[in-house]
Design a protein around this motif. Sequence first.
Motif, short mmCIF file in Angstrom:
data_model
loop_
_atom_site.label_atom_id
_atom_site.label_comp_id
_atom_site.label_asym_id
_atom_site.label_seq_id
_atom_site.Cartn_x
_atom_site.Cartn_y
_atom_site.Cartn_z
N GLU A 114 27.98 30.70 65.13
CA GLU A 114 26.73 31.14 64.50
C GLU A 114 25.58 30.20 64.81
O GLU A 114 24.43 30.62 65.00
CB GLU A 114 26.94 31.25 62.98
N TYR A 115 25.87 28.89 64.88
CA TYR A 115 24.83 27.92 65.23
C TYR A 115 24.25 28.23 66.60
O TYR A 115 23.03 28.14 66.81
CB TYR A 115 25.42 26.50 65.23
N ILE A 116 25.11 28.57 67.55
CA ILE A 116 24.64 28.89 68.90
C ILE A 116 23.86 30.19 68.90
O ILE A 116 22.76 30.29 69.45
CB ILE A 116 25.85 29.00 69.86
N MET A 117 24.38 31.20 68.23
CA MET A 117 23.76 32.51 68.22
C MET A 117 22.45 32.53 67.46
O MET A 117 21.55 33.32 67.77
CB MET A 117 24.73 33.53 67.63
N ALA A 118 22.32 31.65 66.47
CA ALA A 118 21.08 31.59 65.69
C ALA A 118 19.89 31.17 66.54
O ALA A 118 18.74 31.40 66.17
CB ALA A 118 21.24 30.63 64.52
N GLN A 119 20.16 30.57 67.70
CA GLN A 119 19.09 30.19 68.61
C GLN A 119 18.74 31.30 69.60
O GLN A 119 17.92 31.11 70.50
CB GLN A 119 19.49 28.93 69.39
#
Length: 349
Positions: free
Chosen positions: A225-230
Amino acid sequence: MIIVTVPGISESALARLIEHVEAAGLRTHVSRGEHRTIVGCIGDEGLLSDHGLTQLEGVERVLPVLKPYKLASREFSVQSTAIRLGDAADTVIGGRDLVVIAGPCSVEGREMMHETAHAVQRSGARLLRAGAFKPRSSPYAFQGMGEEGLKILAEVRAETGMPIVTEVMDTRQVELVASYADVLQIGARNMQNFPLLTEVGRTQRPVLLKRGLSATITELLMAAEYIMAQGNGDVILCERGIRTYETATRNTLDVAAIPVLKRETHLPVMVDPSHAGGRAHLVAPLAMAAVAAGADGLIVEVHPHPATAKSDGEQSLEPSAFASMMQQVRSVALAVGREPSWEVELASV
């Protein structure tokens, strides 16, 4: 929350719906299916509580997303994510094909990389793996060749056409590694390095995210999710074994994690049988188990001379053993409805 639209919603009605949600201060994620479109709402959902979403044109129903991971949740995407790689985008991770990534643990030199790349490609591997930067338990162990290793990988890609998967360990390396690599690997030790996850999310390069040694499935998905949030939705999850009390294997391959992840998320799931078993003779059986359980692909360590490898030689396959494994894996893949694109003739290897 997610907003489920009526079948055949018009583009104008969808645009007004998105504008309405974003005007309230939330971001939107649109997933289009054959019959329906889903609009995911990301942010403080309380801002939408009084906006009468169900009264808007084209809205069929509004559903809460109870999972802490939103973008990675299967509820947020109508279809499974398929990631296309290569100059012709002919390699798809997350489709019907079973994709195998193979190569040595680390780049040790030009000649060995060329030899390994040609060997694994002949046996059906679609992507080449090797570390230019290596995380090692001992500060005195071989740490990789750095940028020189990246240059060698780029040379091999130019010669073979195989996309490159290599690890990035530090936020200060992201720009450099991304300038060479086709897929950025986040190793198990860095799964919860949140600044690094955020940085690779900004690159828009596909990311292979390995599960941490003691991470739960929820923690793995929150890392994604951290990656996708960008804004980077091209995330490949990798089960590589978790640390348990068992000492007969390097780690314990969590085979059950594969169907759980396939149910929980739309992201493709790969398995690393090399790090899970830690010994060459365990790689093929674990690879077959992973494919039978529904994995979208494998990442396997292969070295032309494992006995002299500078890292992970004990778990690396020789090219002939890799060819044999690929033949076995192909049989399992066909049995479970996958469409492996390779055939292996052992006599020619």
